[in-house]
Design a protein around this motif. Structure first.
Motif, PDB file in Angstrom:
ATOM      1  N   GLN A  89     -13.062   0.803   3.021  1.00  0.00           N
ATOM      2  CA  GLN A  89     -13.003  -0.546   2.457  1.00  0.00           C
ATOM      3  C   GLN A  89     -12.304  -0.582   1.105  1.00  0.00           C
ATOM      4  O   GLN A  89     -11.957  -1.648   0.614  1.00  0.00           O
ATOM      5  N   GLY A  90     -12.102   0.575   0.504  1.00  0.00           N
ATOM      6  CA  GLY A  90     -11.395   0.647  -0.777  1.00  0.00           C
ATOM      7  C   GLY A  90     -12.331   0.679  -1.967  1.00  0.00           C
ATOM      8  O   GLY A  90     -13.446   0.157  -1.916  1.00  0.00           O
TER       9      GLY A  90
ATOM     10  N   TYR B 248      -7.755   3.618  -1.145  1.00  0.00           N
ATOM     11  CA  TYR B 248      -8.290   3.626   0.208  1.00  0.00           C
ATOM     12  C   TYR B 248      -8.251   5.030   0.793  1.00  0.00           C
ATOM     13  O   TYR B 248      -7.266   5.759   0.638  1.00  0.00           O
TER      14      TYR B 248
ATOM     15  N   TRP C 106      -9.710   3.311   8.352  1.00  0.00           N
ATOM     16  CA  TRP C 106      -9.586   3.037   6.921  1.00  0.00           C
ATOM     17  C   TRP C 106     -10.947   2.701   6.321  1.00  0.00           C
ATOM     18  O   TRP C 106     -11.796   2.088   6.974  1.00  0.00           O
TER      19      TRP C 106
ATOM     20  N   ARG D  64       0.849  -1.184   0.000  1.00  0.00           N
ATOM     21  CA  ARG D  64       0.000   0.000   0.000  1.00  0.00           C
ATOM     22  C   ARG D  64       0.889   1.240   0.000  1.00  0.00           C
ATOM     23  O   ARG D  64       1.851   1.328   0.765  1.00  0.00           O
TER      24      ARG D  64
END
Length: 124
Positions: free
Chosen positions: A116-117, A94, A114, A45
Motif C-alpha cells: 500500500q506504500g 512501495y 504491491w 512510479r
C-alpha cells in the motif's frame, strides 16, 4: 494472492537514515524477487532497488552507495536501508513482488503484487 505490508516510513532530515520493511504473507517468499519503487507527487512510479531469489541486487543509479536492499526469507521480509538521504528522495515507497524470471526488475509491470506504500519525507 500475496499481501505486502510496508512499514518504517517517516520524516527525516537530509543526510539522515531510515529503514523500510516489507512483510509478505506467503510461505513461498523465497521464490519471489522483491523490489522497491517510489512515487513522488506529479511523477511516475520509479524503480529504486530489487533483490532476486539468489539475492542478487539491482539499484537505480541515483541511490547506489546510499541504499541497501536485503531480505530475510525466514521472516518473509524484505528491507530497504536508506542513508545519506536527500530531499529528492521524498516519495511514497512501495514494495513489490514478482514470481516470474523476467530480468526487467526495473519495470513496474513485471511485478505481480504491491504493498500500500509508506511515505518517506526528507527535509532540507
Amino acid at each position: 494472492q500475496v499481501q505486502l505490508v510496508e512499514s518504517g516510513g517517516g520524516l527525516v532530515q537530509a543526510g539522515g537514515s531510515l529503514g523500510l520493511s516489507c512483510a509478505a504473507s506467503t510461505r513461498t517468499f523465497s521464490r519471489y524477487a522483491m523490489g522497491w519503487f517510489r512515487q513522488a507527487p506529479g511523477k511516475e512510479r520509479e524503480f529504486v532497488a530489487a533483490i532476486n531469489w539468489i539475492e542478487k541486487t539491482y539499484y537505480q543509479e541515483s541511490v547506489k552507495g546510499r541504499f541497501t536492499i536485503s531480505r530475510d526469507n525466514t521472516k518473509n521480509t524484505v528491507y530497504l536501508r536508506m542513508s545519506s538521504l536527500k530531499p529528492e528522495d521524498t516519495a511514497v515507497y512501495y514494495c513489490a513482488a514478482k514470481d516470474n524470471n523476467d530480468p526487467d526488475y526495473w519495470a513496474p509491470g513485471s511485478y505481480n503484487y504491491w504493498g500500500q506504500g509508506t511515505q518517506v519525507t526528507v527535509s532540507s
